[in-house]
Structures are given as structure tokens and as C-alpha cells.
Design a protein around this motif. Sequence first.
Motif, PDB file in Angstrom:
ATOM      1  N   PRO A   1       0.833  -1.212   0.000  1.00 58.49           N
ATOM      2  CA  PRO A   1       0.000   0.000   0.000  1.00 58.49           C
ATOM      3  C   PRO A   1       0.871   1.266   0.000  1.00 58.49           C
ATOM      4  O   PRO A   1       1.971   1.256   0.536  1.00 58.49           O
TER       5      PRO A   1
ATOM      6  N   LEU B   1       0.277   4.791   1.361  1.00 61.13           N
ATOM      7  CA  LEU B   1      -0.704   5.489   2.191  1.00 61.13           C
ATOM      8  C   LEU B   1      -0.079   6.639   2.979  1.00 61.13           C
ATOM      9  O   LEU B   1      -0.027   6.604   4.204  1.00 61.13           O
TER      10      LEU B   1
ATOM     11  N   LEU C   1      -9.374   6.202   2.336  1.00 58.27           N
ATOM     12  CA  LEU C   1      -9.654   4.867   1.798  1.00 58.27           C
ATOM     13  C   LEU C   1     -11.022   4.764   1.128  1.00 58.27           C
ATOM     14  O   LEU C   1     -11.188   3.960   0.208  1.00 58.27           O
TER      15      LEU C   1
ATOM     16  N   ASN D   1      -5.012  -2.213   1.269  1.00 58.43           N
ATOM     17  CA  ASN D   1      -5.158  -0.922   1.962  1.00 58.43           C
ATOM     18  C   ASN D   1      -5.938  -1.104   3.257  1.00 58.43           C
ATOM     19  O   ASN D   1      -5.541  -0.622   4.324  1.00 58.43           O
TER      20      ASN D   1
END
Length: 328
Positions: free
Chosen positions: A203, A205, A212, A252
Motif C-alpha cells: 500500500p 498510504l 480509503l 489498503n
Amino acid sequence: MAEGDATGSAAPRATRLADGVWLLDTRFAGSPATIGVYLVQHAGAADRFDLVEAGPAVSHDAIRLAIAAAGFAPEALHTVLVTHVHLDHAGGAGTLARRYGARVVSHRIGARHLADPSRLLASARRVYGDALDTLWGVMESVPDDLLVAVEDGDELEIGGRTVRTIHTPGHASHHAAFLWPDGACYVGDAAGVRLPGSDVVRPALPPPETDLEAWDESLARLIDARPDRLRLTHYGEVSEPLPHLAHVGRKNRAWAEAVLAWVADGMDEAGIVLELDRLARAELVAAGADAATIRRHLATSDAAMTAAGLLRYWRTKRPERWRAATGG
Ligand SMILES: [Zn+2]
């Protein structure tokens, strides 16, 4: 190591992916096959080309050499499309525009930061401090007359083909993917990180904009667009888009839920960084990745960045879940 092995020191500067399409290696921070730039030759004008992603400003010379390795002159650059304005994707856009007169295409929300990168650089300086310029190079602004701002669904004439913009927020609010008529979709970081050397999807992030729910909608939009293959900036081609995109969404969520569970256990941010680092390494080791591949993965999106991105996501976007986890 064999010539052509993308994980070794003999990694090629330019790899031909298809007729008229090359993947250029920025070799950022001495790391091969980590941050890519795509070169697409114009239809019907053999010496002209466009780039998808500008790479970091500090990689300008490496990109010029890679353009030459693909058989082109940098002066024949026409358009640079950037998926978003983070430094690894768009840091060098202003330099490419100023040196070669290239126009730069970006989602509307990101375009203003290309015209005036001062706010972007101020927030990057908070993360990198004095190391910013040495690590990433100097990000120049894109002149207004060379900047093209696009929105979801916009179709642009790029090198003799019609290219569609797909707004893909989640990693950043201004993230966009670009779909070529042959089905190749340049997805930036919207489809996570998958580096040569293992099949692990990691992921991406980071703070401050990781969202998300927006990301899930973006993945649905990408799936609806029925791409034939994905081209990831980190790094290379994915030939089975649909399972990959579904996997990114699950991954995620899995990492986000793990972080919230650690919060509920009373762990502080430093502890969460260690746990995330352990989780990321364990996934790579389990997938048979070697030490060099693991190093390149951790350099692309480190645990501290991911922890900060996910903690901010829970606090600001899902305050009800945050309150339930912290009891506050
Ligand atoms: Zn990136």
C-alpha cells in the motif's frame, strides 16, 4: 548480474514494453527499478514522444540518459502527464517544461501546485528538513502557458491518440490515471507499489490526504474503465489489472485495520511504526523477496510515512472509528 535484470546494477536505463513504449529508470537514490517514467512515441511522428510522470527533479540527468537509451532526443519531448504532484512523480516537471518547452498535464487540483510549488515544498521540508534539496533536487514551477489542467473524463489529444483522464483520489486528492486507447492505463500510485523481485503489492498510504473511501471509489472507476494492463510508477507493468486492483483495495484495508487495532491496544505512533515495518518485511520475506528488493520496497514507502498517513486517515476521515478505538 545479467544485463536486463531489473534488480541488479546492470539494470537497463530504458526497457521497451511494447511498440513505441519504454519504461525509463530514474535510478533515484541509486536504487534501480523503483521510480519509473514512461516514454510513449507519437503515432505518425517517429522522433516525437511524450512522458507519463516527470520523475524527481534530482533525476533529470538520469532521465535524459534514459531518453537517449530509448533512442530519442530530449528536445523532441512534447507533453508530460503527471499522475499527481508528489516529488517522485512531478518534482522534475518544471525543469522538463522550461528546458524543452514541454506542456505539463495534471489534474486541476494539483495543477496550481505545479504553477507555484511553494506550499508543496514547505510541507515536504517539514518531512525531509535540510535534506530536501539534496535528496529530491530543486522543484521548478511550470510556466502558466505550458500547464494543462484536466478533470475526470476529460479527453486529450496526446501524440496523435485520444487519452482519457480518470480522477483517482485516495492516495492524494489530485491523483489521476491516464487511459490510452490501446487499453494501457498509467495509474501512478493508485494501484499501490509492486516492484520487480516479488509479487507483493505494498500500500502507498502517505499523509496528509490518504482517504480509503475515496480510494475504493477510484479502484471501482479503474475497474469500470476495463484497462488491458496497468503501468505502475513503482514499478512497471501489471498484465492482469482486475485481480491486482481488487487486491490493492483489500491490502489498503488490511493495513488500515491493523493500525487501528494497534491504536486500540494502546500502542503509540513509534510502536506502530515498528509493527508496520515488521509486517511489511514479513510479507516480503514470505513472498521470497531478496534483501535488495526488500530495501527498495522500504525506500519507496517507509513505515513512518504509512503510520502517519493511516493515523491521520482514521482521526480525520473516520472519527467515529477513531473514538471507538481510543475510548475518547
Ligand atoms: Zn509515488
